[in-house]
Scaffold this active site. Structure first.
Site, PDB file in Angstrom:
ATOM      1  N   SER A  14      -7.535   3.741   8.905  1.00  0.00           N
ATOM      2  CA  SER A  14      -8.216   3.928   7.518  1.00  0.00           C
ATOM      3  C   SER A  14      -7.337   2.973   6.718  1.00  0.00           C
ATOM      4  O   SER A  14      -7.887   2.024   6.118  1.00  0.00           O
ATOM      5  CB  SER A  14      -8.298   5.393   7.009  1.00  0.00           C
ATOM      6  OG  SER A  14      -8.393   5.251   5.694  1.00  0.00           O
TER       7      SER A  14
ATOM      8  N   LYS B 175      -8.321  -1.222   5.889  1.00  0.00           N
ATOM      9  CA  LYS B 175      -8.579  -2.185   4.489  1.00  0.00           C
ATOM     10  C   LYS B 175      -7.685  -3.047   4.183  1.00  0.00           C
ATOM     11  O   LYS B 175      -8.207  -4.057   3.614  1.00  0.00           O
ATOM     12  CB  LYS B 175      -8.485  -0.931   3.654  1.00  0.00           C
ATOM     13  CG  LYS B 175      -9.641   0.090   3.629  1.00  0.00           C
ATOM     14  CD  LYS B 175      -9.603   1.306   2.743  1.00  0.00           C
ATOM     15  CE  LYS B 175      -8.813   2.290   2.958  1.00  0.00           C
ATOM     16  NZ  LYS B 175      -8.579   3.427   2.565  1.00  0.00           N
TER      17      LYS B 175
ATOM     18  N   HIS C  52       0.840  -1.249   0.011  1.00  0.00           N
ATOM     19  CA  HIS C  52      -0.031  -0.050  -0.109  1.00  0.00           C
ATOM     20  C   HIS C  52       0.742   1.209   0.010  1.00  0.00           C
ATOM     21  O   HIS C  52       1.630   1.242   0.853  1.00  0.00           O
ATOM     22  CB  HIS C  52      -0.754  -0.064   1.315  1.00  0.00           C
ATOM     23  CG  HIS C  52      -1.873   1.256   1.185  1.00  0.00           C
ATOM     24  ND1 HIS C  52      -2.992   1.007   0.851  1.00  0.00           N
ATOM     25  CD2 HIS C  52      -1.739   2.608   1.706  1.00  0.00           C
ATOM     26  CE1 HIS C  52      -3.615   2.400   0.741  1.00  0.00           C
ATOM     27  NE2 HIS C  52      -2.689   3.214   1.380  1.00  0.00           N
TER      28      HIS C  52
HETATM   29  N1  URA Z   1      -5.271   6.765   2.492  1.00  0.00           N
HETATM   30  C1  URA Z   1      -6.193   6.250   3.051  1.00  0.00           C
HETATM   31  O1  URA Z   1      -6.718   5.027   2.355  1.00  0.00           O
HETATM   32  N2  URA Z   1      -6.658   6.849   4.170  1.00  0.00           N
HETATM   33  C2  URA Z   1      -6.322   7.874   4.723  1.00  0.00           C
HETATM   34  O2  URA Z   1      -6.784   8.259   5.853  1.00  0.00           O
HETATM   35  C3  URA Z   1      -5.356   8.539   3.818  1.00  0.00           C
HETATM   36  C4  URA Z   1      -4.701   7.915   2.907  1.00  0.00           C
END
Ligand code: URA
Length: 432
Positions: free
Chosen positions: A183, A187, A82
């Site tokens: 966040s 994910k 990521h």
């Molecule tokens: N990318 C994300 O997925 N969430 C965030 O809060 C910042 C960057």
């Protein structure tokens, strides 16, 4: 329990319990807690921060708000990567086929562009016919067969983040370490990979402007990953200037093919080799040196490029550009952007270059806008290069001549010149 009391407690720096965080997130997702109360809590978190325990509870509550993908059928070989977001970041197109060609598995959900540049899915759709929607069965079958698949993020993956990010975006509450870490990690954890490599961007074009906060964000995410028994490593990398030379979807696909053909920008190559080596090292349980040797070999022998071809074909795309990458540079109009002074390029602000590229059609000014895949910017000079007035710094690509003037005005703001060479930060600032 009342949301009012939770907001009040955080406002004065109190530590929220797991129950309070679950109450806030579950109520927000179900619609019982209104946006204005969730926004107030997000702002209180921005001002007062969170402890490690609170950040863990928040990540867990968000992760459990929707579907959780189980990748256990791949025996621990699944590795994800990521990036916290940057201009010209096409690394997934390069490293996913590299690590898949080495026997690791990349089963990835990826977004469309959030800000002014396209996302990985937009870049992949530069290959005509590429489909980012696969059924679960097709997705797993493809990962089994060729070692990789990338699909658009499913609507039901971490709905709490989707809702909360939309609020944060308009309430000046994005750049908080616990909110960003929860966040991203909610994910990544919900997507099921066993190992995760994080590319935490640092600099002018990133959420984290300085090294100290980028390192703190990286450490926070590593510690969340460990609490969920995942292997996580992070690289803190420079995002003062765009990554590589291409900004814009098909132009970035072109650059990805260049790197996989053993050509292209040295910094982009170095970053991709480092990210891919960390991914392969974790997934295959080999040393980083051994992994790096295999990564370089996959590029040099062309095996990684062939894996990119197999990937595009498997998802319905036209692979002719792999053998003929120039077809990705076929926007109807081109204009050269020239240096306005003699000197070293001592600033090339990533964010402004991203905005210029968006104005040419390569990004979305607002959600739902369509993207022109062929538009964007190809740099021919970079940060630190010496140029003479009138030298070409970039070629702009667009579907209409009328788009060039405004993009040029933004580029004028992006670039500064100096008489002394500027100090260059390395592309990889820290490995954690
Ligand atoms: N990318 C994300 O997925 N969430 C965030 O809060 C910042 C960057």
């Amino acid at each position: 329990m009342r949301m009012y009391d939770i907001i009040y407690k955080k406002r004065f720096g109190g530590e929220l319990t797991r129950e309070e965080i679950d109450f806030a997130i579950n109520g927000f997702v179900s619609g019982e807690i209104p946006d204005y109360q969730m926004s107030a809590l997000a702002m209180a978190i921005c001002m007062q921060d969170m402890t490690d325990a609170e950040t863990f509870y928040l990540t867990d509550a968000m992760m459990r708000s929707g579907e959780i993908v189980n990748l256990d059928r791949f025996d621990g070989l699944c590795v994800d990567k990521h990036s916290t977001g940057g201009v010209g970041d096409k690394t997934t197109l390069i490293i996913a086929p590299i690590v898949a060609s080495l026997g690791a598995r990349v089963a990835k959900m990826s977004g469309r562009g959030l800000g002014f540049t396209g996302g990985t899915v937009d870049k992949l759709e530069s290959f005509e016919g590429f489909k980012a929607e696969l059924s679960a069965e097709q997705f797993f079958e493809q990962v089994e067969k060729i070692g990789l698949a990338v699909v658009g993020q499913s609507g039901n993956l971490v709905p709490a983040d989707k809702k909360l990010y939309a609020l944060r975006d308009v309430t000046a509450t994005v750049d908080s370490i616990p909110l960003i870490a929860s966040s991203i990690m909610s994910k990544k954890l919900a997507s099921g990979a066993h190992s995760i490599v994080l590319d935490v961007k640092c600099g002018d074009g990133a959420f984290m402007k300085d090294e100290k906060s980028a390192v703190l964000l990286a450490k926070t995410m590593i510690s969340i990953g460990k609490s969920f028994s995942r292997n996580v490593r992070a690289l803190v990398t420079n995002m003062d200037t765009p990554l590589g030379v291409a900004v814009g979807n098909s132009l970035e696909a072109y650059e990805a093919i260049q790197i996989l053909s053993g050509k292209g920008d040295n910094e982009l190559r170095a970053l991709c080799v480092a990210l891919a080596s960390n991914m392969a090292s974790m997934a295959l349980d080999i040393s980083i040196d051994e992994a790096q040797g295999r990564v370089i070999d996959a590029i040099d022998t062309g095996r990684a490029l062939e894996r990119l071809r197999a990937w595009i074909v498997a998802q319905g795309g036209d692979d002719s550009a792999i053998s003929n990458p120039d077809m990705l540079l076929s926007a109807p109009f081109k204009r050269e952007y020239k240096a306005s002074a003699d000197g070293y390029i001592c600033k090339m602000r990533a964010q402004e270059v991203g905005v210029a590229s968006m104005l040419l059609g390569a990004g979305r000014a607002k959600k739902g806008d369509t993207i022109d895949h062929l538009s964007g910017i190809m740099l021919s000079a970079k940060y630190g290069d010496y140029v003479k007035k009138g030298d070409t710094i970039a070629t702009l690509y667009a579907s209409s001549e009328s788009l060039f003037d405004e993009a040029e005005r933004v580029l004028n703001r992006a670039i500064d010149y100096s008489q002394k060479p500027p100090i260059k930060r390395p592309i990889i600032i820290k490995s954690l």
